[in-house]
Scaffold this motif. Structure first.
Motif, PDB file in Angstrom:
ATOM      1  N   ARG A 140       0.843  -1.184   0.000  1.00  0.00           N
ATOM      2  CA  ARG A 140       0.000   0.000   0.000  1.00  0.00           C
ATOM      3  C   ARG A 140       0.882   1.238   0.000  1.00  0.00           C
ATOM      4  O   ARG A 140       1.585   1.514   0.968  1.00  0.00           O
ATOM      5  N   SER A 141       0.869   1.993  -1.066  1.00  0.00           N
ATOM      6  CA  SER A 141       1.669   3.206  -1.167  1.00  0.00           C
ATOM      7  C   SER A 141       1.012   4.349  -0.399  1.00  0.00           C
ATOM      8  O   SER A 141      -0.220   4.434  -0.335  1.00  0.00           O
ATOM      9  N   PRO A 142       1.828   5.242   0.171  1.00  0.00           N
ATOM     10  CA  PRO A 142       1.248   6.441   0.786  1.00  0.00           C
ATOM     11  C   PRO A 142       0.695   7.412  -0.259  1.00  0.00           C
ATOM     12  O   PRO A 142      -0.040   8.340   0.091  1.00  0.00           O
ATOM     13  N   LEU A 143       1.028   7.206  -1.529  1.00  0.00           N
ATOM     14  CA  LEU A 143       0.528   8.041  -2.612  1.00  0.00           C
ATOM     15  C   LEU A 143      -0.713   7.396  -3.233  1.00  0.00           C
ATOM     16  O   LEU A 143      -0.829   6.170  -3.248  1.00  0.00           O
ATOM     17  N   PRO A 144      -1.637   8.200  -3.735  1.00  0.00           N
ATOM     18  CA  PRO A 144      -2.791   7.613  -4.431  1.00  0.00           C
ATOM     19  C   PRO A 144      -2.341   6.830  -5.662  1.00  0.00           C
ATOM     20  O   PRO A 144      -1.450   7.260  -6.397  1.00  0.00           O
ATOM     21  N   VAL A 145      -2.953   5.670  -5.883  1.00  0.00           N
ATOM     22  CA  VAL A 145      -2.624   4.813  -7.024  1.00  0.00           C
ATOM     23  C   VAL A 145      -3.879   4.586  -7.857  1.00  0.00           C
ATOM     24  O   VAL A 145      -4.906   4.144  -7.344  1.00  0.00           O
ATOM     25  N   ASP A 152       9.208  14.097  -6.084  1.00  0.00           N
ATOM     26  CA  ASP A 152       8.576  15.050  -7.001  1.00  0.00           C
ATOM     27  C   ASP A 152       7.308  14.491  -7.626  1.00  0.00           C
ATOM     28  O   ASP A 152       6.820  14.999  -8.634  1.00  0.00           O
ATOM     29  N   VAL A 153       6.745  13.451  -7.006  1.00  0.00           N
ATOM     30  CA  VAL A 153       5.554  12.779  -7.512  1.00  0.00           C
ATOM     31  C   VAL A 153       4.537  12.699  -6.384  1.00  0.00           C
ATOM     32  O   VAL A 153       4.900  12.416  -5.237  1.00  0.00           O
ATOM     33  N   ASP A 154       3.260  12.975  -6.700  1.00  0.00           N
ATOM     34  CA  ASP A 154       2.254  12.858  -5.644  1.00  0.00           C
ATOM     35  C   ASP A 154       1.043  12.018  -6.035  1.00  0.00           C
ATOM     36  O   ASP A 154       0.087  11.902  -5.274  1.00  0.00           O
ATOM     37  N   ILE A 155       1.086  11.395  -7.212  1.00  0.00           N
ATOM     38  CA  ILE A 155       0.039  10.456  -7.602  1.00  0.00           C
ATOM     39  C   ILE A 155       0.620   9.523  -8.662  1.00  0.00           C
ATOM     40  O   ILE A 155       1.447   9.940  -9.478  1.00  0.00           O
ATOM     41  N   ILE A 156       0.192   8.265  -8.625  1.00  0.00           N
ATOM     42  CA  ILE A 156       0.768   7.246  -9.513  1.00  0.00           C
ATOM     43  C   ILE A 156      -0.328   6.600 -10.340  1.00  0.00           C
ATOM     44  O   ILE A 156      -1.391   6.231  -9.821  1.00  0.00           O
ATOM     45  N   ILE A 157      -0.043   6.468 -11.634  1.00  0.00           N
ATOM     46  CA  ILE A 157      -0.936   5.777 -12.566  1.00  0.00           C
ATOM     47  C   ILE A 157      -0.228   4.511 -13.020  1.00  0.00           C
ATOM     48  O   ILE A 157       0.922   4.560 -13.464  1.00  0.00           O
ATOM     49  N   THR A 158      -0.881   3.393 -12.901  1.00  0.00           N
ATOM     50  CA  THR A 158      -0.272   2.154 -13.382  1.00  0.00           C
ATOM     51  C   THR A 158      -0.949   1.725 -14.675  1.00  0.00           C
ATOM     52  O   THR A 158      -2.171   1.567 -14.739  1.00  0.00           O
ATOM     53  N   ASP A 159      -0.137   1.612 -15.714  1.00  0.00           N
ATOM     54  CA  ASP A 159      -0.610   1.213 -17.043  1.00  0.00           C
ATOM     55  C   ASP A 159      -0.770  -0.296 -17.055  1.00  0.00           C
ATOM     56  O   ASP A 159       0.207  -1.034 -17.008  1.00  0.00           O
ATOM     57  N   TRP A 203      -1.825  18.199  -9.857  1.00  0.00           N
ATOM     58  CA  TRP A 203      -1.121  17.001  -9.414  1.00  0.00           C
ATOM     59  C   TRP A 203       0.211  16.858 -10.142  1.00  0.00           C
ATOM     60  O   TRP A 203       0.434  17.469 -11.188  1.00  0.00           O
ATOM     61  N   ARG A 204       1.074  16.027  -9.568  1.00  0.00           N
ATOM     62  CA  ARG A 204       2.364  15.704 -10.191  1.00  0.00           C
ATOM     63  C   ARG A 204       2.403  14.192 -10.438  1.00  0.00           C
ATOM     64  O   ARG A 204       2.923  13.428  -9.627  1.00  0.00           O
ATOM     65  N   PRO A 205       1.857  13.751 -11.566  1.00  0.00           N
ATOM     66  CA  PRO A 205       1.693  12.311 -11.806  1.00  0.00           C
ATOM     67  C   PRO A 205       2.952  11.638 -12.336  1.00  0.00           C
ATOM     68  O   PRO A 205       3.822  12.262 -12.950  1.00  0.00           O
ATOM     69  N   ALA A 206       3.010  10.339 -12.090  1.00  0.00           N
ATOM     70  CA  ALA A 206       4.018   9.457 -12.676  1.00  0.00           C
ATOM     71  C   ALA A 206       3.318   8.177 -13.096  1.00  0.00           C
ATOM     72  O   ALA A 206       2.203   7.889 -12.657  1.00  0.00           O
ATOM     73  N   VAL A 256       6.849   1.608  -7.737  1.00  0.00           N
ATOM     74  CA  VAL A 256       6.172   2.621  -6.922  1.00  0.00           C
ATOM     75  C   VAL A 256       7.101   3.128  -5.826  1.00  0.00           C
ATOM     76  O   VAL A 256       7.183   4.338  -5.563  1.00  0.00           O
ATOM     77  N   ARG A 257       7.826   2.235  -5.184  1.00  0.00           N
ATOM     78  CA  ARG A 257       8.749   2.659  -4.114  1.00  0.00           C
ATOM     79  C   ARG A 257       9.820   3.602  -4.653  1.00  0.00           C
ATOM     80  O   ARG A 257      10.209   4.578  -3.995  1.00  0.00           O
ATOM     81  N   LEU A 258      10.318   3.318  -5.845  1.00  0.00           N
ATOM     82  CA  LEU A 258      11.317   4.190  -6.444  1.00  0.00           C
ATOM     83  C   LEU A 258      10.748   5.585  -6.679  1.00  0.00           C
ATOM     84  O   LEU A 258      11.409   6.595  -6.418  1.00  0.00           O
ATOM     85  N   LEU A 259       9.516   5.655  -7.139  1.00  0.00           N
ATOM     86  CA  LEU A 259       8.887   6.951  -7.367  1.00  0.00           C
ATOM     87  C   LEU A 259       8.647   7.688  -6.052  1.00  0.00           C
ATOM     88  O   LEU A 259       8.765   8.918  -5.992  1.00  0.00           O
ATOM     89  N   GLU A 260       8.314   6.959  -5.011  1.00  0.00           N
ATOM     90  CA  GLU A 260       8.124   7.593  -3.702  1.00  0.00           C
ATOM     91  C   GLU A 260       9.402   8.272  -3.230  1.00  0.00           C
ATOM     92  O   GLU A 260       9.379   9.350  -2.622  1.00  0.00           O
TER      93      GLU A 260
END
Length: 321
Positions: A43-48, A139-146, A77-80, A131-135
């Motif tokens: 569970r990431s602390p960032l929205p997924v 500079d990222v506050d929301i994550i989109i998984t393709d 937002w700052r998405p990745a 996801v952990r690497l992005l955390e």
């Protein structure tokens, strides 16, 4: 053969029923283990946000991911993006894509998304590691998984399912009897369903893919002249006929329309020999793999997703929950 069984309801499908039953038992059991906590999901602390589908093949997930990146940026937002990186093989994982990352390393769809959106994109077979690497970047506050709807090792806050509005769910059966990775009942548990083309059903958000001006594969230069009515076309995507139909709707006469398997590793010599007489049109996903050896008259057709305001309102509500 499988296409006929899945989408034309051939009676041959019943011979695959035992395998479909076994697949359903294994996949359903795996999901149950994560849902009950018997197996741990990160569970990431960032929205997924997960963008996925129930059926195999191209449903239009990548344009939705690009739309989300652009829309979320507009909202502050700052998405990745994270992806499995299918079709690529990196020396190490997780791999944060750079401008020099090839499709052989990062996969075609992640490279396309990174170049189009200019946002952080990380690939790894274990999406939690990406996801952990992005955390750690900060500079990222929301994550989109393709893709990754069925990747339950990563917990998610929002699930978006993209449906091919023309083919829908075929015969409605699980693999290999049908095209489904999970039963249709799974749709009742997702956050929203997006219908790509065709006719949206009740409760679905209608999406259209809109074609932009073709661009040259070697340098992304926009087309500034008419190609002429006769062209060749190739598509190495989940459902090539969709792309060919789009070209015909735009007025092109396709002399050759060659489909390849999704994520196909193109051979430069084979393509140059096959497509040497006329201008060649391809998808943007194919173009990222052909750029290094493309001819001057090879072009790709960028597309963008158009989604209704109702979907944006739904997304905003989900992000506030």
């Amino acid at each position: 053969m499988l296409d006929a069984i899945w989408y034309k309801k051939s009676p041959l499908r019943w011979g695959l029923w035992p395998l479909a039953a076994l697949f359903g038992l294994i996949s359903g059991g795996r999901r149950w283990l994560y849902r009950t906590g018997c197996r741990h999901a990160y569970r990431s602390p960032l929205p997924v946000i997960v963008v996925g589908n129930l059926s195999v093949g191209g449903n239009g997930k990548t344009p939705v991911v690009i739309w989300l990146v652009e829309y979320l940026r507009q909202q502050g937002w700052r998405p990745a993006v994270v992806s499995r990186g299918y079709g690529g093989k990196a020396a190490h994982y997780p791999l944060c894509l750079a401008q020099t990352t090839t499709t052989a390393e990062g996969g075609d769809e992640p490279v396309l998304i990174m170049r189009r959106c200019q946002c952080p994109v990380v690939v790894s077979p274990k999406r939690a590691e990406a996801v952990r690497l992005l955390e750690q970047r900060g500079d990222v506050d929301i994550i989109i998984t393709d893709d990754g709807l069925q990747h339950y090792a990563l917990a998610r806050d929002i699930e978006l399912v993209v449906v091919d509005g023309a083919r829908r769910f075929g015969n409605g059966c699980l693999l290999p009897m049908g095209p489904l990775r999970e039963p249709l009942s799974r749709l009742a548990t997702v956050s929203a369903v997006i219908c790509n083309g065709g006719e949206a059903q009740a409760g679905e958000h209608a999406m259209q893919l809109m074609a932009d001006v073709p661009r040259r594969v070697i340098d992304d230069a926009p087309l500034d002249h008419a190609l002429g009515p006769q062209v060749d076309a190739l598509a190495g995507i989940g459902h090539p006929p969709r792309f060919f139909a789009t070209l015909r709707e735009l007025g092109y006469e396709l002399v050759q329309a060659q489909g390849y398997p999704d994520h196909h590793p193109f051979d430069a010599d084979e393509l140059r020999a096959r497509f040497s007489e006329r201008p060649l049109l391809m998808t943007e996903k194919d173009a990222v793999k052909c750029r290094e050896f493309a001819a001057e008259n090879w072009w790709y057709l960028p597309v963008r997703a158009e989604l209704p305001e109702a979907f944006a309102l739904t997304l905003n509500t989900l992000l506030k929950e």
